[in-house]
Design a protein around this motif. Structure first.
Motif, PDB file in Angstrom:
ATOM      1  N   LEU A  27       4.562  -1.640   1.593  1.00 29.05           N
ATOM      2  CA  LEU A  27       4.566  -1.873   3.030  1.00 29.05           C
ATOM      3  C   LEU A  27       4.842  -0.562   3.758  1.00 29.05           C
ATOM      4  N   HIS A  28       3.880  -0.114   4.547  1.00 33.34           N
ATOM      5  CA  HIS A  28       3.955   1.187   5.223  1.00 33.34           C
ATOM      6  C   HIS A  28       4.823   1.132   6.474  1.00 33.34           C
ATOM      7  N   GLY A  29       4.995   2.300   7.086  1.00 33.31           N
ATOM      8  CA  GLY A  29       5.834   2.424   8.269  1.00 33.31           C
ATOM      9  C   GLY A  29       5.090   2.235   9.572  1.00 33.31           C
ATOM     10  N   ASN A  30       5.823   2.388  10.660  1.00 34.55           N
ATOM     11  CA  ASN A  30       5.293   2.214  12.019  1.00 34.55           C
ATOM     12  C   ASN A  30       4.155   3.192  12.283  1.00 34.55           C
ATOM     13  N   SER A  31       3.046   2.651  12.799  1.00 33.02           N
ATOM     14  CA  SER A  31       1.856   3.440  13.178  1.00 33.02           C
ATOM     15  C   SER A  31       1.134   4.038  11.969  1.00 33.02           C
ATOM     16  N   GLN A  32       1.455   3.597  10.761  1.00 31.45           N
ATOM     17  CA  GLN A  32       0.780   4.081   9.563  1.00 31.45           C
ATOM     18  C   GLN A  32      -0.204   3.028   9.044  1.00 31.45           C
ATOM     19  N   SER A  33      -0.728   3.276   7.863  1.00 28.03           N
ATOM     20  CA  SER A  33      -1.578   2.303   7.183  1.00 28.03           C
ATOM     21  C   SER A  33      -1.311   2.402   5.681  1.00 28.03           C
ATOM     22  N   HIS A  34      -2.015   1.589   4.904  1.00 25.84           N
ATOM     23  CA  HIS A  34      -1.830   1.575   3.453  1.00 25.84           C
ATOM     24  C   HIS A  34      -2.149   2.912   2.805  1.00 25.84           C
ATOM     25  N   HIS A  35      -2.881   3.778   3.493  1.00 26.05           N
ATOM     26  CA  HIS A  35      -3.305   5.051   2.913  1.00 26.05           C
ATOM     27  C   HIS A  35      -2.121   5.930   2.501  1.00 26.05           C
ATOM     28  N   VAL A  36      -0.966   5.758   3.156  1.00 26.94           N
ATOM     29  CA  VAL A  36       0.169   6.634   2.841  1.00 26.94           C
ATOM     30  C   VAL A  36       0.653   6.435   1.406  1.00 26.94           C
ATOM     31  N   PHE A  37       0.287   5.303   0.789  1.00 23.86           N
ATOM     32  CA  PHE A  37       0.788   4.984  -0.544  1.00 23.86           C
ATOM     33  C   PHE A  37      -0.197   5.268  -1.672  1.00 23.86           C
ATOM     34  N   HIS A  38      -1.318   5.889  -1.392  1.00 18.26           N
ATOM     35  CA  HIS A  38      -2.331   6.048  -2.437  1.00 18.26           C
ATOM     36  C   HIS A  38      -1.823   6.845  -3.639  1.00 18.26           C
ATOM     37  N   SER A  39      -0.985   7.825  -3.398  1.00 20.77           N
ATOM     38  CA  SER A  39      -0.449   8.601  -4.515  1.00 20.77           C
ATOM     39  C   SER A  39       0.490   7.743  -5.359  1.00 20.77           C
ATOM     40  N   TYR A  40       1.335   6.949  -4.704  1.00 21.09           N
ATOM     41  CA  TYR A  40       2.220   6.045  -5.435  1.00 21.09           C
ATOM     42  C   TYR A  40       1.410   4.988  -6.186  1.00 21.09           C
ATOM     43  N   LYS A  41       0.328   4.545  -5.577  1.00 21.93           N
ATOM     44  CA  LYS A  41      -0.533   3.560  -6.239  1.00 21.93           C
ATOM     45  C   LYS A  41      -1.063   4.120  -7.550  1.00 21.93           C
ATOM     46  N   ARG A  42      -1.496   5.357  -7.542  1.00 25.78           N
ATOM     47  CA  ARG A  42      -2.046   5.950  -8.764  1.00 25.78           C
ATOM     48  C   ARG A  42      -1.014   5.964  -9.884  1.00 25.78           C
ATOM     49  N   ASN A  43       0.230   6.202  -9.538  1.00 25.33           N
ATOM     50  CA  ASN A  43       1.288   6.243 -10.548  1.00 25.33           C
ATOM     51  C   ASN A  43       1.692   4.849 -11.015  1.00 25.33           C
ATOM     52  N   LEU A  44       1.784   3.902 -10.102  1.00 30.19           N
ATOM     53  CA  LEU A  44       2.312   2.584 -10.440  1.00 30.19           C
ATOM     54  C   LEU A  44       1.272   1.641 -11.025  1.00 30.19           C
ATOM     55  N   GLN A  45      -0.001   1.866 -10.724  1.00 27.82           N
ATOM     56  CA  GLN A  45      -1.019   0.927 -11.196  1.00 27.82           C
ATOM     57  C   GLN A  45      -1.214   0.978 -12.721  1.00 27.82           C
ATOM     58  N   LYS A  46      -0.629   1.983 -13.352  1.00 29.03           N
ATOM     59  CA  LYS A  46      -0.695   2.053 -14.816  1.00 29.03           C
ATOM     60  C   LYS A  46       0.079   0.904 -15.457  1.00 29.03           C
ATOM     61  N   SER A  47       1.126   0.433 -14.775  1.00 29.15           N
ATOM     62  CA  SER A  47       1.986  -0.594 -15.357  1.00 29.15           C
ATOM     63  C   SER A  47       2.176  -1.819 -14.470  1.00 29.15           C
ATOM     64  N   TYR A  48       1.740  -1.744 -13.201  1.00 27.98           N
ATOM     65  CA  TYR A  48       2.009  -2.817 -12.262  1.00 27.98           C
ATOM     66  C   TYR A  48       0.731  -3.265 -11.544  1.00 27.98           C
ATOM     67  N   GLN A  49       0.777  -4.487 -11.061  1.00 29.21           N
ATOM     68  CA  GLN A  49      -0.267  -5.003 -10.184  1.00 29.21           C
ATOM     69  C   GLN A  49       0.073  -4.530  -8.768  1.00 29.21           C
ATOM     70  N   VAL A  50      -0.672  -3.570  -8.253  1.00 29.74           N
ATOM     71  CA  VAL A  50      -0.346  -2.937  -6.981  1.00 29.74           C
ATOM     72  C   VAL A  50      -1.121  -3.611  -5.847  1.00 29.74           C
ATOM     73  N   ILE A  51      -0.380  -3.994  -4.804  1.00 34.55           N
ATOM     74  CA  ILE A  51      -0.980  -4.595  -3.616  1.00 34.55           C
ATOM     75  C   ILE A  51      -0.647  -3.704  -2.426  1.00 34.55           C
ATOM     76  N   LEU A  52      -1.671  -3.218  -1.754  1.00 35.87           N
ATOM     77  CA  LEU A  52      -1.503  -2.438  -0.536  1.00 35.87           C
ATOM     78  C   LEU A  52      -2.007  -3.274   0.633  1.00 35.87           C
ATOM     79  N   MET A  53      -1.254  -3.327   1.710  1.00 38.30           N
ATOM     80  CA  MET A  53      -1.733  -4.060   2.881  1.00 38.30           C
ATOM     81  C   MET A  53      -1.466  -3.255   4.145  1.00 38.30           C
TER      82      MET A  53
END
Length: 235
Positions: A27-53
Motif C-alpha cells: 500500500l503506497h503513500g499519499n499522492s503515489q501509486s503502486h509503481h513505488v514498490f516495483h523494486s520491492y516486488k522484484r525481491n519479494l515475488q521470489k517467495s511471496y504472492q505480491v499484490i500491488l494496488m
C-alpha cells in the motif's frame, strides 16, 4: 503477472498480482501509486504472492465519492482480498499506506497475518509540526481557490488535491486502545516508540539518519529487516 481492475460501489481499483506463496499486499503513500514498490516486488515475488494496488483516488484507481477516509481505503483493501479469494494477508504500507495497513489490522484482525508499517503515524497530530502546519496551510489555500472558481477541470483538480491533503490533516484515527487490539505481529520502520508501545506484538527498527522516505532511500537495509521479520514470524 496479472493486472486489471476491481469495481466496487465506491471505487474502481487498479491492481497487479504475482501469484506465488503467502500473499503480501503493498500500500503506497499519499499522492503515489503502486509503481513505488516495483523494486520491492522484484525481491519479494521470489517467495511471496505480491499484490500491488493503487488506492482510490490515486494512480489508475478512481473514486465515486469526492470525500473518503483511511478507513474507506482499508475497506477497499479488504474488498480486493475478497475478490482474489484471499482470506489472510501480510500488509506492507508506506506513509498513508502504513496507516491503511494498521487500520486494516484494527478492523480485520482475523484477516491480518502481519503488518509492516514504514513511516506511518497513528493520529493526525502525529505528523511532525512543520509538516502538519504546511498541510493545514495547503488545505486552507486549496479551499480558498476552489470556492472561488466556477465548475471547471481546474476546480475538479483542486477538489482531488484537497481530498488527498485531508488524508494528512484529518487522518488516521488509531488511538492507543485501537492499536492495542491488533493481534498480528507488526514491524515498525521509521515509526515512533509511542506507536510501538501500544502494539503488543511489535518490533521497531529506528534507522539512524533515516528520513520519512527511508524505505526507498535505505532500501537494502529495510529489505533485510523485512525479510528477517517475516522469517522470525514463520511467514
Amino acid at each position: 503477472m496479472k493486472s486489471t481492475y476491481l469495481d466496487t460501489p465506491e471505487a474502481q481499483l487498479y491492481y497487479e498480482l504475482v501469484r506465488h506463496g503467502t500473499p503480501i499486499l503493498m500500500l503506497h503513500g499519499n499522492s503515489q501509486s503502486h509503481h513505488v514498490f516495483h523494486s520491492y516486488k522484484r525481491n519479494l515475488q521470489k517467495s511471496y504472492q505480491v499484490i500491488l494496488m493503487d488506492s482510490r483516488g490515486h494512480g489508475r484507481s478512481m473514486t465515486v465519492r469526492q470525500s473518503f477516509t483511511i478507513h474507506d481505503m482499508a475497506c477497499d483493501a479488504a474488498a480486493l482480498l475478497d475478490h482474489l479469494g484471499i482470506a489472510k494477508a501480510i500488509l506492507l504500507g508506506f506513509s498513508d499506506g502504513a496507516n491503511i495497513a494498521l487500520e486494516f489490522a484494527c478492523c480485520f484482525p482475523e484477516r491480518t497475518l502481519a503488518v509492516i508499517s514504514a513511516s506511518g503515524n497513528a493520529l493526525s497530530y502525529g505528523l511532525r509540526f512543520p509538516v502538519r502546519l504546511a498541510a493545514q496551510f495547503t488545505g486552507c489555500a486549496l479551499s480558498f481557490l476552489k470556492n472561488r472558481l466556477p465548475d471547471s477541470s481546474l476546480r475538479l483538480q483542486l477538489t482531488k488535491r484537497l481530498q488527498l491533503n485531508s488524508l494528512l490533516t484529518d487522518s488516521p484515527h488509531l488511538s492507543a486502545g485501537r492499536l492495542q487490539h491488533i493481534q498480528a505481529p507488526v514491524l515498525i520502520l521509521a515509526g515512533t516508540r509511542w506507536m510501538a508501545a501500544q502494539l503488543p506484538t511489535s518490533q521497531i527498527r529506528l534507522i539512524e539518519g533515516g528520513t520519512h522516505k527511508v524505505l526507498f532511500l535505505r532500501e537494502q537495509q529495510c529489505m533485510s529487516y523485512i525479510l528477517d521479520f517475516l522469517r522470525r514470524n514463520h511467514l
